[in-house]
Design a protein around this motif. Structure first.
Motif, mmCIF file in Angstrom:
data_model
loop_
_atom_site.group_PDB
_atom_site.id
_atom_site.type_symbol
_atom_site.label_atom_id
_atom_site.label_comp_id
_atom_site.label_asym_id
_atom_site.label_seq_id
_atom_site.Cartn_x
_atom_site.Cartn_y
_atom_site.Cartn_z
ATOM 1 N N PHE A 297 0.838 -1.209 0.000
ATOM 2 C CA PHE A 297 0.000 0.000 0.000
ATOM 3 C C PHE A 297 0.872 1.259 0.000
ATOM 4 C CE2 PHE A 297 -4.413 -1.253 0.166
ATOM 5 C CZ PHE A 297 -4.294 -2.626 0.380
ATOM 6 N N ILE A 298 2.014 1.196 0.700
ATOM 7 C CA ILE A 298 2.931 2.347 0.715
ATOM 8 C C ILE A 298 3.524 2.545 -0.680
ATOM 9 C CG2 ILE A 298 5.127 3.213 1.628
ATOM 10 C CD1 ILE A 298 4.377 1.628 4.251
ATOM 11 N N ASP A 299 3.966 1.454 -1.288
ATOM 12 C CA ASP A 299 4.596 1.553 -2.611
ATOM 13 C C ASP A 299 3.611 2.057 -3.670
ATOM 14 O OD1 ASP A 299 6.886 0.715 -1.414
ATOM 15 O OD2 ASP A 299 6.788 -1.350 -2.136
ATOM 16 N N ALA A 300 2.337 1.737 -3.490
ATOM 17 C CA ALA A 300 1.316 2.204 -4.441
ATOM 18 C C ALA A 300 0.834 3.620 -4.071
ATOM 19 C CB ALA A 300 0.142 1.229 -4.440
ATOM 20 N N ASN A 301 1.423 4.197 -3.034
ATOM 21 C CA ASN A 301 1.004 5.510 -2.508
ATOM 22 C C ASN A 301 -0.497 5.526 -2.214
ATOM 23 O OD1 ASN A 301 1.595 8.163 -1.676
ATOM 24 N ND2 ASN A 301 0.795 8.985 -3.592
ATOM 25 N N PHE A 302 -0.987 4.416 -1.705
ATOM 26 C CA PHE A 302 -2.411 4.253 -1.460
ATOM 27 C C PHE A 302 -2.665 4.190 0.053
ATOM 28 C CE2 PHE A 302 -6.400 1.513 -2.034
ATOM 29 C CZ PHE A 302 -7.172 2.604 -2.383
ATOM 30 N N TRP A 303 -2.408 5.306 0.709
ATOM 31 C CA TRP A 303 -2.651 5.401 2.141
ATOM 32 C C TRP A 303 -2.808 6.869 2.520
ATOM 33 C CZ3 TRP A 303 0.959 7.778 5.566
ATOM 34 C CH2 TRP A 303 2.175 8.143 4.977
ATOM 35 N N ASN A 304 -3.485 7.128 3.632
ATOM 36 C CA ASN A 304 -3.699 8.502 4.105
ATOM 37 C C ASN A 304 -2.955 8.812 5.395
ATOM 38 O OD1 ASN A 304 -6.350 7.618 2.596
ATOM 39 N ND2 ASN A 304 -6.085 9.817 2.339
ATOM 40 N N GLU A 305 -2.985 7.853 6.324
ATOM 41 C CA GLU A 305 -2.356 8.077 7.636
ATOM 42 C C GLU A 305 -1.588 6.837 8.040
ATOM 43 O OE1 GLU A 305 -4.960 9.032 10.954
ATOM 44 O OE2 GLU A 305 -6.156 10.323 9.652
ATOM 45 N N ALA A 306 -0.525 7.032 8.826
ATOM 46 C CA ALA A 306 0.152 5.887 9.435
ATOM 47 C C ALA A 306 0.299 6.164 10.930
ATOM 48 C CB ALA A 306 1.508 5.663 8.793
ATOM 49 N N ARG A 307 0.092 5.150 11.735
ATOM 50 C CA ARG A 307 0.229 5.252 13.191
ATOM 51 C C ARG A 307 1.195 4.146 13.617
ATOM 52 N NH1 ARG A 307 -6.309 5.799 14.190
ATOM 53 N NH2 ARG A 307 -6.570 7.615 12.834
ATOM 54 N N VAL A 308 2.338 4.565 14.113
ATOM 55 C CA VAL A 308 3.416 3.605 14.342
ATOM 56 C C VAL A 308 3.844 3.621 15.805
ATOM 57 C CG1 VAL A 308 5.729 2.909 13.607
ATOM 58 C CG2 VAL A 308 4.205 4.075 11.988
ATOM 59 N N ILE A 339 6.689 4.669 21.798
ATOM 60 C CA ILE A 339 6.496 6.018 21.268
ATOM 61 C C ILE A 339 5.551 5.872 20.080
ATOM 62 C CG2 ILE A 339 7.565 8.045 20.191
ATOM 63 C CD1 ILE A 339 8.835 7.751 22.819
ATOM 64 N N LEU A 340 4.424 6.535 20.165
ATOM 65 C CA LEU A 340 3.441 6.478 19.074
ATOM 66 C C LEU A 340 3.631 7.704 18.186
ATOM 67 C CD1 LEU A 340 0.817 5.715 17.568
ATOM 68 C CD2 LEU A 340 -0.469 6.759 19.455
ATOM 69 N N THR A 341 3.871 7.477 16.894
ATOM 70 C CA THR A 341 4.025 8.594 15.952
ATOM 71 C C THR A 341 2.904 8.533 14.920
ATOM 72 O OG1 THR A 341 6.402 8.463 16.252
ATOM 73 C CG2 THR A 341 5.624 9.787 14.405
ATOM 74 N N TYR A 342 2.295 9.692 14.696
ATOM 75 C CA TYR A 342 1.262 9.821 13.660
ATOM 76 C C TYR A 342 1.899 10.454 12.431
ATOM 77 C CZ TYR A 342 -2.475 9.156 17.152
ATOM 78 O OH TYR A 342 -3.312 8.658 18.117
ATOM 79 N N TYR A 343 1.666 9.860 11.272
ATOM 80 C CA TYR A 343 2.144 10.423 10.008
ATOM 81 C C TYR A 343 0.952 10.656 9.075
ATOM 82 C CZ TYR A 343 6.647 8.368 11.418
ATOM 83 O OH TYR A 343 7.792 8.021 12.091
ATOM 84 N N LYS A 344 1.151 11.588 8.156
ATOM 85 C CA LYS A 344 0.157 11.823 7.105
ATOM 86 C C LYS A 344 0.829 11.677 5.758
ATOM 87 C CE LYS A 344 -3.368 14.575 6.576
ATOM 88 N NZ LYS A 344 -4.444 15.553 6.675
ATOM 89 N N ASN A 345 0.068 11.291 4.766
ATOM 90 C CA ASN A 345 0.577 11.254 3.406
ATOM 91 C C ASN A 345 0.130 12.541 2.715
ATOM 92 O OD1 ASN A 345 1.152 10.840 0.750
ATOM 93 N ND2 ASN A 345 0.248 8.781 0.638
ATOM 94 N N PRO A 346 1.046 13.496 2.523
ATOM 95 C CA PRO A 346 0.640 14.793 1.979
ATOM 96 C C PRO A 346 0.245 14.712 0.510
ATOM 97 C CG PRO A 346 3.019 14.702 2.148
ATOM 98 C CD PRO A 346 2.502 13.407 2.727
ATOM 99 N N ASN A 347 0.658 13.632 -0.165
ATOM 100 C CA ASN A 347 0.351 13.515 -1.599
ATOM 101 C C ASN A 347 -0.933 12.746 -1.855
ATOM 102 O OD1 ASN A 347 2.849 14.723 -2.081
ATOM 103 N ND2 ASN A 347 3.871 12.732 -1.904
ATOM 104 N N ASN A 348 -1.700 12.567 -0.822
ATOM 105 C CA ASN A 348 -2.900 11.746 -1.012
ATOM 106 C C ASN A 348 -4.091 12.306 -0.243
ATOM 107 O OD1 ASN A 348 -4.226 9.708 -2.147
ATOM 108 N ND2 ASN A 348 -3.128 8.055 -1.143
ATOM 109 N N ASP A 349 -4.189 13.611 -0.169
ATOM 110 C CA ASP A 349 -5.278 14.208 0.616
ATOM 111 C C ASP A 349 -6.566 14.296 -0.176
ATOM 112 O OD1 ASP A 349 -4.420 14.440 3.092
ATOM 113 O OD2 ASP A 349 -3.730 16.513 2.956
#
Ligand code: AOF
Ligand code: ZN
Length: 349
Positions: A297-308, A339-349
């Motif tokens: 899903f990451i390689d296809a740029n098919f995601w909005n948020e990641a929580r790690v 440690i919980l980190t929230y990320y966003k995919n800026p190219n997929n809003d």
């Protein structure tokens, strides 16, 4: 005197309460203001129930005041007969003279017609107060309606040295990368999405139930990948606790009772998951591994948020974690040894 923005923030706050019970309906907040005082408010009821405007109007004790009031709504009042009658008609009927709207409803049945209805009846209408925030408050609904794809959240936990799981599972001595509270939080997140997806290896290795048992709320629809039917009825994911979809290459000879089988093209997993979500009206999914599935899903740029979750546990060896690309870090939070980190995919809003 308060500003339009201040009342809209209040409406946004109330709207949050309606999610996720309202899904796949958007959750809207409505605040009714008379001479700078809030005299009523409401949010969208659970799916199929009344809309925010109805609940807000019902909450006003002295209905006479409505004739001198302003109603703030995070989403354009509806104009159509769906499961409930049009909110725009109710506003006109109650003679509310002013309507302040956060954003236009992208749903084709409404899409500006609610605003037209109000204006044609002589109501003063302002549109676009905190528009970005209002769209974001229903990000799943907007993504699904406008882009015809689900809103996608990736979730995983990794060790301090970058492994997502140990090489070999040991039933007697299981290794926990995340902690109790992180897992409870994950159950809350599951209750906020309509679907949850995992790959074959995750089911075979972890035998997860993918329910929200540690948190009040709905179970999401479970979607698991099983190209060649390695997963039999002994796995928890096949139990009757929630609706379950199996993505496979061919239909099975011996189907498991409650499983819905979907034949997909494994050369293009993200696009196929998109197709199934549209078919099944699943507006959002949380993907909980494993690394192979997440990476596709990451390689296809098919995601909005990641929580790690990054843990202080050291594994020394194991299955390598995921490589996130194009991610923008939003915030971090310490949860005991994670440690919980929230990320966003800026190219997929
Ligand atoms: C509003 N206020 O609180 C919400 C709205 O089937 P129904 O009758 O529940 O209508 C669902 C549609 O109404 C939904 O797709 C969206 O366009 C709008 N949601 N509208 O005036 C609300 N939740
Ligand atoms: Zn409505």
């Amino acid at each position: 005197m308060h500003t339009h923005e201040q009342f809209m923030y209040r409406a946004l706050f109330i709207a949050q309460k309606g999610l996720p019970a309202a899904m796949p309906n958007p959750s809207v907040g409505a605040v009714i203001v008379h001479k700078d005082t809030i005299i009523g408010e409401g949010s969208t009821s659970a799916f199929g129930g009344s809309h925010a405007e109805v609940n807000a109007i019902n909450s006003v004790k002295n209905k006479e005041l409505l004739k001198e009031s302003t109603i703030y709504v995070t989403l354009e009042p509806c104009s159509h007969y769906g499961k409930t009658p049009p909110c725009a008609d109710l506003i006109v009927k109650m003679q509310i003279p002013n309507v302040v709207i956060g954003c236009v409803d992208p749903y084709a049945e409404v899409a500006g017609k609610g605003i037209d209805k109000l204006k044609n009846a002589g109501v003063n209408v302002i549109v676009g107060i905190l528009e970005k925030e209002c769209i974001d408050s229903n990000k799943r609904f907007f993504t699904f309606i406008q882009k015809k794809r689900p809103y996608i959240i990736l979730k995983w936990a990794e060790s301090a040295d970058g492994f997502i799981a140990p090489m070999e599972k040991n039933e007697q001595k299981p290794v926990w990368i995340s902690n109790n509270y992180s897992r409870q939080l994950t159950h809350k997140w599951r209750s906020e999405e309509m679907g949850i997806l995992v790959g074959t290896k995750t089911v075979l290795d972890d035998n997860p139930s993918l329910t929200t048992r540690d948190f009040v709320g709905k179970n999401p629809v479970r979607i698991y990948i099983d190209a060649n039917h390695k997963i039999d009825a002994s796995f928890a994911i096949t139990n009757a606790e929630s609706k379950t979809i199996c993505l496979c290459a061919e239909f099975p000879l011996n189907p498991i009772d409650q499983i819905i089988y979907k034949k997909i093209d494994f050369d293009n997993l993200p696009a196929e998951v998109n197709r199934i979500c549209v078919e099944e009206n699943i507006q959002s999914i949380i993907i909980e591994g494993g690394s192979q599935t997440l990476q596709q899903f990451i390689d296809a740029n098919f995601w909005n948020e990641a929580r790690v979750f990054k843990s202080d546990v050291i594994l020394k060896e194991g299955i390598k974690s995921v490589e996130l690309k194009n991610a923008v870090q939003i915030s971090t939070q310490k949860i005991q040894n994670n440690i919980l980190t929230y990320y966003k995919n800026p190219n997929n809003d």
